[in-house]
Write a protein that holds these residues in place. Sequence first.
Motif, mmCIF file in Angstrom:
data_model
loop_
_atom_site.group_PDB
_atom_site.id
_atom_site.type_symbol
_atom_site.label_atom_id
_atom_site.label_comp_id
_atom_site.label_asym_id
_atom_site.label_seq_id
_atom_site.Cartn_x
_atom_site.Cartn_y
_atom_site.Cartn_z
ATOM 1 N N LEU A 81 0.799 -1.227 0.000
ATOM 2 C CA LEU A 81 0.000 0.000 0.000
ATOM 3 C C LEU A 81 0.831 1.275 0.000
ATOM 4 C CD1 LEU A 81 -2.982 -0.922 2.363
ATOM 5 C CD2 LEU A 81 -2.993 -0.650 -0.121
ATOM 6 N N ILE A 82 1.948 1.289 0.719
ATOM 7 C CA ILE A 82 2.758 2.506 0.769
ATOM 8 C C ILE A 82 4.214 2.154 0.467
ATOM 9 C CG2 ILE A 82 1.212 3.624 2.430
ATOM 10 C CD1 ILE A 82 3.292 3.062 4.589
ATOM 11 N N PRO A 83 5.028 3.145 0.082
ATOM 12 C CA PRO A 83 6.442 2.861 -0.195
ATOM 13 C C PRO A 83 7.161 2.406 1.075
ATOM 14 C CG PRO A 83 5.788 5.003 -1.061
ATOM 15 C CD PRO A 83 4.676 4.546 -0.188
ATOM 16 N N TRP A 131 9.267 -1.712 -8.595
ATOM 17 C CA TRP A 131 7.971 -1.878 -7.924
ATOM 18 C C TRP A 131 7.723 -0.776 -6.898
ATOM 19 C CZ3 TRP A 131 9.589 -7.566 -7.667
ATOM 20 C CH2 TRP A 131 9.038 -8.270 -8.752
ATOM 21 N N GLN A 132 8.768 -0.413 -6.146
ATOM 22 C CA GLN A 132 8.592 0.685 -5.191
ATOM 23 C C GLN A 132 8.282 1.990 -5.909
ATOM 24 O OE1 GLN A 132 8.531 0.611 -1.634
ATOM 25 N NE2 GLN A 132 8.164 -1.481 -2.327
ATOM 26 N N ASN A 133 8.893 2.199 -7.059
ATOM 27 C CA ASN A 133 8.633 3.423 -7.806
ATOM 28 C C ASN A 133 7.221 3.465 -8.377
ATOM 29 O OD1 ASN A 133 11.147 4.542 -7.335
ATOM 30 N ND2 ASN A 133 12.071 3.614 -9.150
ATOM 31 N N SER A 134 6.601 2.302 -8.573
ATOM 32 C CA SER A 134 5.212 2.300 -9.052
ATOM 33 C C SER A 134 4.276 2.894 -8.006
ATOM 34 C CB SER A 134 4.780 0.868 -9.405
ATOM 35 O OG SER A 134 4.537 0.090 -8.235
ATOM 36 N N ILE A 135 4.628 2.742 -6.717
ATOM 37 C CA ILE A 135 3.831 3.373 -5.656
ATOM 38 C C ILE A 135 4.228 4.837 -5.513
ATOM 39 C CG2 ILE A 135 3.033 3.147 -3.281
ATOM 40 C CD1 ILE A 135 4.326 0.426 -3.148
ATOM 41 N N SER A 186 5.352 6.923 -7.639
ATOM 42 C CA SER A 186 4.843 7.782 -8.714
ATOM 43 C C SER A 186 3.386 8.165 -8.461
ATOM 44 C CB SER A 186 4.977 7.082 -10.063
ATOM 45 O OG SER A 186 4.183 5.907 -10.116
ATOM 46 N N LEU A 187 2.598 7.242 -7.898
ATOM 47 C CA LEU A 187 1.210 7.560 -7.557
ATOM 48 C C LEU A 187 1.129 8.639 -6.487
ATOM 49 C CD1 LEU A 187 -0.455 4.018 -7.349
ATOM 50 C CD2 LEU A 187 -0.871 5.764 -9.081
ATOM 51 N N MET A 188 2.140 8.712 -5.641
ATOM 52 C CA MET A 188 2.136 9.630 -4.514
ATOM 53 C C MET A 188 3.048 10.832 -4.753
ATOM 54 S SD MET A 188 2.091 6.883 -1.373
ATOM 55 C CE MET A 188 0.790 5.626 -1.295
ATOM 56 N N ASN A 203 4.351 0.909 9.473
ATOM 57 C CA ASN A 203 5.335 1.985 9.653
ATOM 58 C C ASN A 203 4.996 3.079 8.645
ATOM 59 O OD1 ASN A 203 7.709 3.440 10.292
ATOM 60 N ND2 ASN A 203 8.759 2.475 8.575
ATOM 61 N N VAL A 204 4.030 3.935 9.011
ATOM 62 C CA VAL A 204 3.366 4.801 8.035
ATOM 63 C C VAL A 204 4.110 6.098 7.754
ATOM 64 C CG1 VAL A 204 1.096 3.902 8.601
ATOM 65 C CG2 VAL A 204 1.984 5.846 9.894
ATOM 66 N N GLY A 205 5.236 6.334 8.449
ATOM 67 C CA GLY A 205 5.879 7.636 8.365
ATOM 68 C C GLY A 205 6.410 8.013 7.005
ATOM 69 N N ILE A 206 6.703 7.044 6.133
ATOM 70 C CA ILE A 206 7.320 7.362 4.848
ATOM 71 C C ILE A 206 6.304 7.902 3.837
ATOM 72 C CG2 ILE A 206 7.053 5.075 3.795
ATOM 73 C CD1 ILE A 206 9.880 5.428 2.651
#
Length: 544
Positions: free
Chosen positions: A27-29, A97-101, A103-105, A496-499
Motif C-alpha cells: 500500500l505505501i512505499p 515496484w517501489q517506484n510504481s507506488i 509515482s502515484l504519490m 510503519n506509516v511515516g514514509i
Amino acid sequence: MRLTKIFSVLGLLVGATFFALSLTPSLIPRSAYMQGILAGTAFTCGYIVGVFIHWLWNYLEIPDIPVTKWQRRMLKRGALIFCICLVVGFLWQGAHWQNSIRSLMAMPPVSGVRPFTVGFVALLVFLSLWAIGKGFRRIIREVTKRLEMHIPERVALLTGLLVALALYWGILNGVLLNTGLHIFAVISERHDTAVAEGLSPPKDPEKTGGARSLLSWDSVGHQGRRFLTLGPSVEDIKEVAGQGIEPIRVFVGLNAAETPIQRAYLALAELKRVKAFEREILLIATPTGAGWIDPGAVNSLEFLYRGDVATVVAQYSYLPSPVALLTDDEYGLTSARALFKVIYEYWENLPTRTRPRLYLFGLSLGAQLSEDSFDFYDIIDDPFDGALWAGPPFGSGIWQVITDNRDPGTPAWLPQFKGGEVVRFGNQYGGYLGQEPWGRFRIAFLQHASDPIVFFNLRWMFRKPDWLERPRGPDVSPDLRWFPVVTMLQLVADLNVGIAPLEFGHRYSPAGYILAWMALTEPPDWDEEELQRLREKLKIYPVR
C-alpha cells in the motif's frame, strides 16, 4: 555444498520465494531498511514453512523420490543456484515496484545502492532469527534428552517444547517488553511535562491555560500546549473568510485531575466558563495516545465556521497509540466515555433552538475510542449531530460491520451503506455519496485507499482482500498482488506509516478534512475561490 548441509534445501526454496514476493509493492512505499527487515522476516517464515513440510513428509513416511547420491547432490546445488538467481533478480526489480507506488504519490524515484542495502539487512534479519530458532530447538533437545530416560519419549518432547516456549516468552514479555515499555513510559512522561521552546501561556487570561482558567498551563501537557496555541487566530480567519471570531479550545491534560470522570467534569466546567455552549459548533475530539489531535482537522473546521467553534479534548495517555494499546487501552476507552457522557448529558438539557450543534472527531486510535464512547441506545431519543472518524484502525467495530455489509457493487475502499442515509465514506479525492438523502444524524468516515491502518487484517494471511478487487483506489499500485502469508507481512511493514507523504497512507491533509467537514456539516457561504484560499492558508500550519 556446505550451505545445503547447514540449511534445509526445501526451506531455502520456500524462503527465497517468500523473499522475492515480499519485494513486490503493497500500500505505501518502504525504505530500504524496512524492506530489508520485511524481506528477511518473509524469508524466515518461508524457511519455517519449508522445514515443516519436510518434517511432515518424513513423519507421514512418504517415500522419497529414488535418486542416486550424485543426482541428489546436483539437485541441491541446482536448487541453491535457483534461490540465488531468484533473490538477485527480484532485488533488482524491487526498485521498479517501489517506484510504481511512489509515482502515484508524487514522490521521487529510488535507485542506486538500494538492492545491496535491502539484501544485507535481510541477511542479518534471517541469520538473527535463524540463530534464535536454533537456540529454541537446542533447548527442546536438551530437555527432551534428560527426560526421556524417565518418561515416555513423546511426553518428554512435549515437555521440552513447553519449557522452551515458557523460557522464550518470559524473556520476550517479562524482560525485554516490560523493561522497554517502562523506559518508554518514563521518557514519554518527561516529554509531556517539558515546555517546548516558543510556546508560552495565552496572554488573554480568559483562555484555557490563561491566568483565570480552571486548567493551568503546566497541567495541559506538551500536546495540550501545542493545541491551545498553534491554531488560527481571529486575524487569520478574517483574512480568509472576511469575518470571524476567536475559536475556543479546551484541553484537559492527564495531570489536571486524578480520574477520567473528574477530568470530564473539569472539562465541562471550563467549557461553561468560556461560554463554549454559545457557539455554533461544539466538537468533542478524541486524541491519539499521546494526546495529539490532527491540526488539519480542527483548523479546517474553525475556518469553515469563521471561528464559531468550541473544541474540547481530554488526554488519557503520555504514550503513542501503538504503545498505549499494548499497555492499557481500557483506560483510553474509560476516558472517552466519561467525557462524552458528561458533556452530552449537559448538552441534551439545553434548549434545542439555542444549543450548539454537537459533533465528534477522532483519528486512528482516537477514531476507535470516539466510536466506542457512546451507546446508540443512549442517544436515540436526542441524537447529537454527527461524527467524523478519520483513518479508523482495523479494530473498529462499526466500520467493519458497515464495510462487510456494504451495498452491492460499491468498493470496499469507498463503500456505500444503505443508500448513505446515515453513514458515508470519503477520501482525499471526494466521496460522501449516497442514493438516499443524508439524515440529520450523520457519520462520515475519511479513509485513504492506501491506508494500511484501516485495511490491515489478519484474515488477509489466507484470503484475498476485498479492497484489491477492481476497481481499485486511485492511490493503490496496479502492480499490487495478493500472496498468502506474504501480503499480510507486507501490510505489517506498511504499519510503519511515516514514509507516506501527506494525503496518502495514514497521513490526512487539511484539504481532505475540508471535503469531509463540508459534506458532513454543510457550512454556509463558501465558494470555490474562498475554499482554494483556505487550502493555501492551511498549508502554513504545523501538521504534527
